[in-house]
Structure formats: C-alpha cells, structure tokens
Design a protein around this motif. Structure first.
Motif, PDB file in Angstrom:
ATOM      1  N   LYS A   1      23.108  13.123  62.136  1.00 47.17           N
ATOM      2  CA  LYS A   1      23.690  14.432  62.434  1.00 47.17           C
ATOM      3  C   LYS A   1      23.567  14.760  63.922  1.00 47.17           C
ATOM      4  O   LYS A   1      24.432  15.429  64.493  1.00 47.17           O
ATOM      5  CB  LYS A   1      23.012  15.512  61.589  1.00 47.17           C
ATOM      6  N   ILE A   2      22.485  14.299  64.555  1.00 44.37           N
ATOM      7  CA  ILE A   2      22.336  14.484  66.006  1.00 44.37           C
ATOM      8  C   ILE A   2      23.462  13.764  66.735  1.00 44.37           C
ATOM      9  O   ILE A   2      24.121  14.322  67.619  1.00 44.37           O
ATOM     10  CB  ILE A   2      20.971  13.956  66.484  1.00 44.37           C
ATOM     11  N   PHE A   3      23.707  12.510  66.366  1.00 38.45           N
ATOM     12  CA  PHE A   3      24.750  11.721  67.024  1.00 38.45           C
ATOM     13  C   PHE A   3      26.127  12.356  66.816  1.00 38.45           C
ATOM     14  O   PHE A   3      26.948  12.407  67.733  1.00 38.45           O
ATOM     15  CB  PHE A   3      24.755  10.294  66.483  1.00 38.45           C
ATOM     16  N   LYS A   4      26.366  12.842  65.611  1.00 38.42           N
ATOM     17  CA  LYS A   4      27.643  13.480  65.321  1.00 38.42           C
ATOM     18  C   LYS A   4      27.836  14.735  66.165  1.00 38.42           C
ATOM     19  O   LYS A   4      28.911  14.959  66.736  1.00 38.42           O
ATOM     20  CB  LYS A   4      27.722  13.840  63.832  1.00 38.42           C
ATOM     21  N   ARG A   5      26.778  15.530  66.290  1.00 38.02           N
ATOM     22  CA  ARG A   5      26.859  16.770  67.067  1.00 38.02           C
ATOM     23  C   ARG A   5      27.039  16.485  68.553  1.00 38.02           C
ATOM     24  O   ARG A   5      27.788  17.191  69.241  1.00 38.02           O
ATOM     25  CB  ARG A   5      25.597  17.596  66.836  1.00 38.02           C
ATOM     26  N   LEU A   6      26.385  15.454  69.055  1.00 39.42           N
ATOM     27  CA  LEU A   6      26.512  15.105  70.474  1.00 39.42           C
ATOM     28  C   LEU A   6      27.945  14.748  70.841  1.00 39.42           C
ATOM     29  O   LEU A   6      28.382  14.961  71.980  1.00 39.42           O
ATOM     30  CB  LEU A   6      25.593  13.933  70.818  1.00 39.42           C
ATOM     31  N   LYS A   7      28.693  14.206  69.888  1.00 41.11           N
ATOM     32  CA  LYS A   7      30.070  13.797  70.151  1.00 41.11           C
ATOM     33  C   LYS A   7      31.059  14.955  70.078  1.00 41.11           C
ATOM     34  O   LYS A   7      32.189  14.837  70.561  1.00 41.11           O
ATOM     35  CB  LYS A   7      30.496  12.724  69.148  1.00 41.11           C
ATOM     36  N   GLU A   8      30.651  16.066  69.484  1.00 39.42           N
ATOM     37  CA  GLU A   8      31.577  17.186  69.282  1.00 39.42           C
ATOM     38  C   GLU A   8      31.794  17.966  70.570  1.00 39.42           C
ATOM     39  O   GLU A   8      30.837  18.293  71.285  1.00 39.42           O
ATOM     40  CB  GLU A   8      31.031  18.117  68.199  1.00 39.42           C
ATOM     41  N   ASP A   9      33.050  18.266  70.867  1.00 41.26           N
ATOM     42  CA  ASP A   9      33.382  19.016  72.084  1.00 41.26           C
ATOM     43  C   ASP A   9      32.819  20.429  72.062  1.00 41.26           C
ATOM     44  O   ASP A   9      32.595  21.035  73.117  1.00 41.26           O
ATOM     45  CB  ASP A   9      34.903  19.078  72.263  1.00 41.26           C
ATOM     46  N   SER A  10      32.576  20.967  70.871  1.00 47.11           N
ATOM     47  CA  SER A  10      32.052  22.332  70.764  1.00 47.11           C
ATOM     48  C   SER A  10      30.597  22.431  71.222  1.00 47.11           C
ATOM     49  O   SER A  10      30.102  23.529  71.467  1.00 47.11           O
ATOM     50  CB  SER A  10      32.162  22.821  69.316  1.00 47.11           C
ATOM     51  N   PHE A  11      29.928  21.289  71.349  1.00 45.71           N
ATOM     52  CA  PHE A  11      28.543  21.299  71.833  1.00 45.71           C
ATOM     53  C   PHE A  11      28.557  21.106  73.346  1.00 45.71           C
ATOM     54  O   PHE A  11      28.954  20.051  73.847  1.00 45.71           O
ATOM     55  CB  PHE A  11      27.729  20.187  71.170  1.00 45.71           C
ATOM     56  N   ASP A  12      28.142  22.132  74.079  1.00 47.36           N
ATOM     57  CA  ASP A  12      28.152  22.107  75.538  1.00 47.36           C
ATOM     58  C   ASP A  12      26.859  21.461  76.038  1.00 47.36           C
ATOM     59  O   ASP A  12      25.793  22.087  76.014  1.00 47.36           O
ATOM     60  CB  ASP A  12      28.280  23.530  76.091  1.00 47.36           C
ATOM     61  N   ILE A  13      26.951  20.237  76.505  1.00 42.59           N
ATOM     62  CA  ILE A  13      25.762  19.500  76.927  1.00 42.59           C
ATOM     63  C   ILE A  13      25.162  20.048  78.216  1.00 42.59           C
ATOM     64  O   ILE A  13      24.037  19.693  78.576  1.00 42.59           O
ATOM     65  CB  ILE A  13      26.075  18.000  77.108  1.00 42.59           C
ATOM     66  N   ARG A  14      25.892  20.917  78.913  1.00 43.09           N
ATOM     67  CA  ARG A  14      25.388  21.489  80.166  1.00 43.09           C
ATOM     68  C   ARG A  14      24.639  22.804  79.949  1.00 43.09           C
ATOM     69  O   ARG A  14      23.953  23.279  80.849  1.00 43.09           O
ATOM     70  CB  ARG A  14      26.530  21.688  81.149  1.00 43.09           C
ATOM     71  N   ARG A  15      24.787  23.391  78.791  1.00 44.37           N
ATOM     72  CA  ARG A  15      24.141  24.664  78.512  1.00 44.37           C
ATOM     73  C   ARG A  15      23.116  24.590  77.388  1.00 44.37           C
ATOM     74  O   ARG A  15      22.303  25.505  77.226  1.00 44.37           O
ATOM     75  CB  ARG A  15      25.193  25.717  78.147  1.00 44.37           C
ATOM     76  N   SER A  16      23.174  23.515  76.617  1.00 47.12           N
ATOM     77  CA  SER A  16      22.314  23.448  75.447  1.00 47.12           C
ATOM     78  C   SER A  16      21.794  22.031  75.258  1.00 47.12           C
ATOM     79  O   SER A  16      22.254  21.090  75.901  1.00 47.12           O
ATOM     80  CB  SER A  16      23.079  23.905  74.196  1.00 47.12           C
ATOM     81  N   VAL A  17      20.821  21.891  74.357  1.00 48.86           N
ATOM     82  CA  VAL A  17      20.211  20.594  74.077  1.00 48.86           C
ATOM     83  C   VAL A  17      19.872  20.527  72.602  1.00 48.86           C
ATOM     84  O   VAL A  17      19.648  21.562  71.960  1.00 48.86           O
ATOM     85  CB  VAL A  17      18.941  20.391  74.943  1.00 48.86           C
ATOM     86  N   ILE A  18      19.849  19.315  72.060  1.00 46.93           N
ATOM     87  CA  ILE A  18      19.486  19.129  70.660  1.00 46.93           C
ATOM     88  C   ILE A  18      18.034  18.671  70.586  1.00 46.93           C
ATOM     89  O   ILE A  18      17.651  17.677  71.218  1.00 46.93           O
ATOM     90  CB  ILE A  18      20.401  18.092  69.987  1.00 46.93           C
ATOM     91  N   LEU A  19      17.240  19.400  69.810  1.00 47.37           N
ATOM     92  CA  LEU A  19      15.837  19.057  69.593  1.00 47.37           C
ATOM     93  C   LEU A  19      15.651  18.650  68.141  1.00 47.37           C
ATOM     94  O   LEU A  19      16.405  19.078  67.265  1.00 47.37           O
ATOM     95  CB  LEU A  19      14.937  20.248  69.917  1.00 47.37           C
ATOM     96  N   GLU A  20      14.629  17.867  67.889  1.00 43.72           N
ATOM     97  CA  GLU A  20      14.362  17.415  66.528  1.00 43.72           C
ATOM     98  C   GLU A  20      13.372  18.325  65.802  1.00 43.72           C
ATOM     99  O   GLU A  20      13.247  18.252  64.587  1.00 43.72           O
ATOM    100  CB  GLU A  20      13.844  15.975  66.559  1.00 43.72           C
ATOM    101  N   ASN A  21      12.659  19.144  66.576  1.00 41.70           N
ATOM    102  CA  ASN A  21      11.737  20.117  65.993  1.00 41.70           C
ATOM    103  C   ASN A  21      11.836  21.417  66.783  1.00 41.70           C
ATOM    104  O   ASN A  21      12.075  21.396  68.002  1.00 41.70           O
ATOM    105  CB  ASN A  21      10.295  19.602  66.041  1.00 41.70           C
ATOM    106  N   ASP A  22      11.635  22.546  66.081  1.00 47.48           N
ATOM    107  CA  ASP A  22      11.680  23.830  66.772  1.00 47.48           C
ATOM    108  C   ASP A  22      10.452  23.985  67.664  1.00 47.48           C
ATOM    109  O   ASP A  22       9.383  23.465  67.370  1.00 47.48           O
ATOM    110  CB  ASP A  22      11.730  24.968  65.753  1.00 47.48           C
ATOM    111  N   ILE A  23      10.617  24.675  68.771  1.00 45.45           N
ATOM    112  CA  ILE A  23       9.504  24.904  69.706  1.00 45.45           C
ATOM    113  C   ILE A  23       9.360  26.408  69.894  1.00 45.45           C
ATOM    114  O   ILE A  23       9.967  27.002  70.770  1.00 45.45           O
ATOM    115  CB  ILE A  23       9.739  24.199  71.053  1.00 45.45           C
ATOM    116  N   LYS A  24       8.527  27.021  69.086  1.00 43.26           N
ATOM    117  CA  LYS A  24       8.402  28.472  69.081  1.00 43.26           C
ATOM    118  C   LYS A  24       7.250  28.967  69.943  1.00 43.26           C
ATOM    119  O   LYS A  24       7.293  30.068  70.474  1.00 43.26           O
ATOM    120  CB  LYS A  24       8.216  28.973  67.648  1.00 43.26           C
ATOM    121  N   GLU A  25       6.216  28.163  70.072  1.00 44.51           N
ATOM    122  CA  GLU A  25       5.035  28.622  70.785  1.00 44.51           C
ATOM    123  C   GLU A  25       5.344  28.836  72.261  1.00 44.51           C
ATOM    124  O   GLU A  25       5.809  27.955  72.969  1.00 44.51           O
ATOM    125  CB  GLU A  25       3.895  27.606  70.653  1.00 44.51           C
ATOM    126  N   GLY A  26       5.080  30.053  72.732  1.00 45.39           N
ATOM    127  CA  GLY A  26       5.283  30.361  74.144  1.00 45.39           C
ATOM    128  C   GLY A  26       6.726  30.579  74.535  1.00 45.39           C
ATOM    129  O   GLY A  26       7.035  30.723  75.719  1.00 45.39           O
TER     130      GLY A  26
END
Length: 317
Positions: free
Chosen positions: A171-196
């Motif tokens: 699903k990460i690979f599929k999302r990276l290929k989608e034009d709707s995912f702006d690689i300059r404004r966002s990033v895909i993480l495998e785990n949420d990072i809530k602390e801090g």
C-alpha cells in the motif's frame, strides 16, 4: 601485543578519511557535475559512470554495486523500475535499464542523467532511444556526452509538515505512485509519531523551513534547520539499522520515511540535527575487545605475581 594493537586502533588510526592525491584524469563532463555544490545523485545510461567510477570522483550515484543489497533498497527500486527484477540478480539490472520513472527520480534525489553519444549524434536520436529524458532539461552537450537535469528532484534534506501512516508495504508503494500524494509536502510513515508532536502537524503548510547540510561524511551528517512549526526532517539516505540521531545532546528516534529514507521529528525553532553511524555490532565488538584485553592484562599480572611469589619461597625453577 594485544595492548599495543588496541592502542593503535583506538588512538592512531584516523577517524576520518585523509586527503588523498587524485589519480584520476579530469574529465570535462565530470568536472561539470562537480560544479554543483549541492548534494545530488546521478544515473549513467548506456554503460557510463557506474557507481564504482562515481565514488572515485566523489559523486553520489543512485545505484549500488554489491552482492549484499539491503532489502528495502531492492524492494523500492524493483517496485519502480520497468519490468522489475528478481532479487538474486538485482545488482545486474542496471546494465539493462532504459527507463526510470520521474516520480522515482524525484524521490531519490536523482538530479542528473549522463548519456554517452557513441552511435548517437543528435538530441532527437538520444530521445528516440531514451524517451523518458524528454521530461528533463539538457544542460550539457560536449565530447560525445549529454547531461540531462531533473529540476524537480527533491533535495538530499528537506522539511515536510504533513504525513500519512501506512503499515502495509504494498500500500505504501501504491500510494507513492499516486499523483494525489504530494511528495514535497508530505511523507509516508509506517508508524504514527505522536510523542512531542503538535496536534496540527498534519496540515498543508506552505512554509518549507530552512534546511542546510553543514557536514556530510560517511558516518556523520549534520543538518541545520529553522522552522516556524514542528515538522519532519527528511534525509534522503537509506534507512538502515545502526544509524542514530540527536538534537544537541538529546537522542531522537529515526523512522523510515517513504519506505526507503530516514526521517526525524524536529520541533519549531533553530536546531542542529546530527545523524551518526553507531551499529550495535560495533558497540558489542568494542565491549568484547575491551573485556578480552582486560582479562589478558589481568592474566599477565597474575602470572607475573605468582611467579615472583614462587621465587620468594624458592619454589621456582
């Protein structure tokens, strides 16, 4: 003997690579690439500028030439490259690549393509053999070598202020290929990072912050950041065990970003972030070596002490 060897490894062997005489002939197109003082990667087509050659000239190549290929590296490139390849033969596919998707080039900091003419003589003929190069700007054309520049390649280090959490690799690979995912404004993480993290981090912000690489070596990288908001610093180098990070004296977690590179959370303000390579195997090896040395010295001390004691009581030969 062990003590002398330990001293040599600890104090006398240089911790950084020393300046060496450059035995390579200055090649015009290589000198052109070296004029770019930013951190970037290249790709040589038609059997030119292989990674082993690039390393000799101090130029980063997007490829890897080794029998031990990191799994994430292999999976990421196989996903993007036309036709793919079986993992055992992965290191050989570079000789046959005639197409690299622009999305992949942007993500991995691939800024220049180097193409030798050989039987080719005009730009049209080059593009006929490598149609994907039409998406890039030709910036060099001398001595039967052409260079095409990717003006959209992501920098080696940059800030983003949005992220998505996707755990499944496919699903990460599929999302990276989608034009709707702006690689300059966002990033895909495998785990949420809530602390801090600020609750409004995952927003669409225009501010990209100021990011500057101030030191870059094989085992240590220092980056200066300045941002009005909390964000995620992306370092476009492979996510690999053994790398650590800190802000000042505070250690921080490194997480995989876009599956293949490194990311760290950076609070608002001015900071110096340091990445350094300190694998557990090196630490464990150091502990074992130090323990062995200590026991050896202790054994020598006990042996000498007992031998002297025997002489005092007339028990020695």
């Amino acid at each position: 003997m062990l003590f002398l060897i330990s001293l040599e490894f600890t104090f006398y062997i240089p911790k950084e690579r020393t300046d060496r005489y450059d035995p390579y002939v200055k090649i015009p197109y290589v000198e052109y690439l070296k004029q770019d003082k930013t951190k970037f990667r290249i790709f040589g087509l038609n059997s030119i500028m292989f990674p082993t050659i690039c390393s000799g000239y101090g130029i980063d190549d997007v490829r890897i030439m080794t029998a031990l290929v990191p799994l994430r590296f292999a999976e990421f490139y196989k996903m993007f490259l036309k036709g793919g390849s079986s993992f055992p033969r992965f290191v050989h596919i570079w000789q046959k690549i005639d197409f690299i998707p622009k999305r992949m080039a942007d993500l991995v900091n691939l800024k220049y393509f180097v193409v030798p003419y050989r039987e080719l003589s005009t730009r049209d003929e080059i593009l006929a053999k490598y149609p994907f190069l039409s998406e890039y700007q030709q910036v060099y054309d001398k001595y039967h070598v052409a260079i095409f520049k990717n003006n959209d390649a992501l920098p080696r280090a940059y800030m983003v202020y949005g992220y998505e959490v996707i755990e499944d690799k496919d699903k990460i690979f599929k999302r990276l290929k989608e034009d709707s995912f702006d690689i300059r404004r966002s990033v895909i993480l495998e785990n949420d990072i809530k602390e801090g993290m600020d609750s409004d981090l995952n927003t669409d912000l225009e501010d990209k912050g100021n990011v500057e690489i101030i030191e870059y070596t094989y085992n240590k990288i220092k980056i200066r950041t300045q941002s009005a908001k909390d964000g995620i610093l992306i370092l476009g180098d492979a996510y690999f065990p053994g790398w650590k990070a800190r802000i000042g004296d505070k250690k921080i977690d490194i997480f995989s970003a876009n599956y293949i590179v490194r990311g760290v959370f950076v609070p608002a303000g001015k900071h110096i972030i340091e990445f350094y390579y300190l694998p557990r195997s090196w630490v464990l090896g150091g502990i074992i070596s130090f323990s062995t040395l200590t026991l050896s010295l202790l054994g020598c001390f006990v042996y000498v002490y007992r031998k002297r004691k025997c002489k005092v009581y007339g028990l020695a030969d």
